[in-house]
Write an enzyme that holds these catalytic residues in place. Sequence first.
Site, PDB file in Angstrom:
ATOM      1  N   SER A  72       0.832  -1.208   0.000  1.00  0.00           N
ATOM      2  CA  SER A  72       0.000   0.000   0.000  1.00  0.00           C
ATOM      3  C   SER A  72       0.863   1.253   0.000  1.00  0.00           C
ATOM      4  O   SER A  72       0.628   2.186  -0.766  1.00  0.00           O
ATOM      5  CB  SER A  72      -0.928   0.017   1.225  1.00  0.00           C
ATOM      6  N   GLN A 179       0.968  -9.183  -6.188  1.00  0.00           N
ATOM      7  CA  GLN A 179       0.546 -10.581  -6.323  1.00  0.00           C
ATOM      8  C   GLN A 179       1.485 -11.387  -7.221  1.00  0.00           C
ATOM      9  O   GLN A 179       1.473 -12.615  -7.180  1.00  0.00           O
ATOM     10  CB  GLN A 179      -0.865 -10.654  -6.912  1.00  0.00           C
ATOM     11  N   SER A 199       5.457  -6.672  -1.871  1.00  0.00           N
ATOM     12  CA  SER A 199       5.215  -6.770  -0.432  1.00  0.00           C
ATOM     13  C   SER A 199       5.603  -8.166   0.062  1.00  0.00           C
ATOM     14  O   SER A 199       5.138  -9.167  -0.477  1.00  0.00           O
ATOM     15  CB  SER A 199       3.733  -6.510  -0.159  1.00  0.00           C
ATOM     16  N   ALA A 200       6.435  -8.214   1.100  1.00  0.00           N
ATOM     17  CA  ALA A 200       7.022  -9.495   1.535  1.00  0.00           C
ATOM     18  C   ALA A 200       5.997 -10.508   2.041  1.00  0.00           C
ATOM     19  O   ALA A 200       6.157 -11.710   1.850  1.00  0.00           O
ATOM     20  CB  ALA A 200       8.079  -9.241   2.619  1.00  0.00           C
ATOM     21  N   THR A 237      13.947   5.171  11.342  1.00  0.00           N
ATOM     22  CA  THR A 237      14.901   4.086  11.589  1.00  0.00           C
ATOM     23  C   THR A 237      14.456   2.824  10.865  1.00  0.00           C
ATOM     24  O   THR A 237      13.297   2.422  10.970  1.00  0.00           O
ATOM     25  CB  THR A 237      15.010   3.824  13.101  1.00  0.00           C
ATOM     26  N   CYS A 325      -9.623  -7.039   1.387  1.00  0.00           N
ATOM     27  CA  CYS A 325      -9.622  -5.664   1.879  1.00  0.00           C
ATOM     28  C   CYS A 325     -11.028  -5.102   2.005  1.00  0.00           C
ATOM     29  O   CYS A 325     -11.245  -4.118   2.683  1.00  0.00           O
ATOM     30  CB  CYS A 325      -8.800  -4.781   0.946  1.00  0.00           C
TER      31      CYS A 325
HETATM   32  C1  PLP Z   1      -1.947  -7.174  -0.687  1.00  0.00           C
HETATM   33  C2  PLP Z   1      -1.936  -6.256  -1.840  1.00  0.00           C
HETATM   34  C3  PLP Z   1      -1.583  -4.895  -1.705  1.00  0.00           C
HETATM   35  C4  PLP Z   1      -1.305  -4.289  -0.364  1.00  0.00           C
HETATM   36  O1  PLP Z   1      -0.105  -4.734   0.179  1.00  0.00           O
HETATM   37  P1  PLP Z   1       0.189  -4.520   1.743  1.00  0.00           P
HETATM   38  O2  PLP Z   1       1.591  -4.937   1.915  1.00  0.00           O
HETATM   39  O3  PLP Z   1      -0.761  -5.406   2.464  1.00  0.00           O
HETATM   40  O4  PLP Z   1      -0.034  -3.073   2.020  1.00  0.00           O
HETATM   41  C5  PLP Z   1      -1.550  -4.116  -2.830  1.00  0.00           C
HETATM   42  N1  PLP Z   1      -1.822  -4.616  -4.036  1.00  0.00           N
HETATM   43  C6  PLP Z   1      -2.150  -5.909  -4.217  1.00  0.00           C
HETATM   44  C7  PLP Z   1      -2.435  -6.406  -5.592  1.00  0.00           C
HETATM   45  C8  PLP Z   1      -2.229  -6.760  -3.128  1.00  0.00           C
HETATM   46  O5  PLP Z   1      -2.580  -8.038  -3.312  1.00  0.00           O
END
Ligand code: PLP
Length: 380
Positions: A72, A179, A199-200, A237, A325
């Site tokens: 996000s 994704q 996103s990890a 940090t 979400c």
């Molecule tokens: C999960 C997701 C996000 C958000 O990632 P976060 O790390 O949870 O903030 C954004 N875009 C897609 C396509 C996602 O699947």
Amino acid sequence: MENIYLDNSATTRIDDRVLEEMLPYLKSNYGNASSLYSLGRESKKAIEDARDKVAKILNCKSSEIYFTSGGSESDNTAIKGIARANRKKGNHIITSKIEHRAVLETCKTLEKEGFEITYLDVDRYGRVDIEKLKSVIRKDTILISIMYANNEIGTIQDIEKIGKIARENGIYFHTDAVQAVGILDIDVEKQNIDSLSLSAHKFYGPKGIGVLYVKKNIKFEKFIDGGHQERNKRAGTENVANIVGLAKALEIATESLQEHKNKISSLRDYFESNLKSKIENVTINGDIENRLPGNSNILFLGVNGQDLLLNLDMLGICVSSGSACTSGSIDPSHVLTAIGLDEEKAKSSIRISIGKYNTKEEIDFLVKSLIEIVNRQRNV
Ligand SMILES: *Cc1c(COP(=O)(O)O)cnc(C)c1O
């Protein structure tokens, strides 16, 4: 009761090897990376090693990698940051109707600031029409933001082609690859990507850590004022343990990409063929040919998806109805609506997302449970 976790598009369980790699930075190596003594320098080195690993995997320079708090934040920063910093060049942004809320809501904020946004329709498979995209490009278009793969229906876009069109027109191209990273091929150079989010926690890493890649020489506004961390773009940090964990998770995912892809897609295909042979009136939403290997978004005619989810939960099975979400709200999914499902059909759909820890036995139990619940619900 053991959970049967089939919501891997919402988040994933951390890989034990990732946790092991992180632990020293939560215990003994707790130095602030900005400190000049060796305890701090060790943290600094761990961060820069992680940055190098990520850059190598994405095929970019380490100086083009920024660590953030997740997908996000990366989407927000890329889109707002690039738009605001390049306003002199133009005022128009193109995106699609099936983006994650992190992109859609960001675009709404920019609309309030006077930017004009075109939200492209998608076809019934969830694909962006390339000709349509070309036709909405204007002289003042500065940014195109199209996701690599959709989180609800799994549809994969031809981002290489979209990136090429953007480049030919002198427009920046951002892709939400949250994704896709860890399961699909990624190469920002080859795929003509100017900025990218990952996103990890979507690929067996820790939550609360992500990456924003921005190609060098592209201006974007900094996102947190304060110290000089992340080359003056994001003060605060650094979360060393999470950064180390992200790099390790990405490394593991990349090494075993093909193996996991094969395992996950064959489990998914096994699930779908089993299900279709045993329950009537089920349809798979999205693009069957071209979707994420673990994704299965299914419409059970005459069944309420929310009830189905809750009944599965009572058996310890975790799935999602609509997008994770928005599951707190009762609105039909904006993605299913965009591919042409009416409200009733959208609300009769659930998403199963298979991950590397799932087994054939779990899928068998899922199918058995679905048969029971769906038949029961259809009979009332
Ligand atoms: C999960 C997701 C996000 C958000 O990632 P976060 O790390 O949870 O903030 C954004 N875009 C897609 C396509 C996602 O699947």
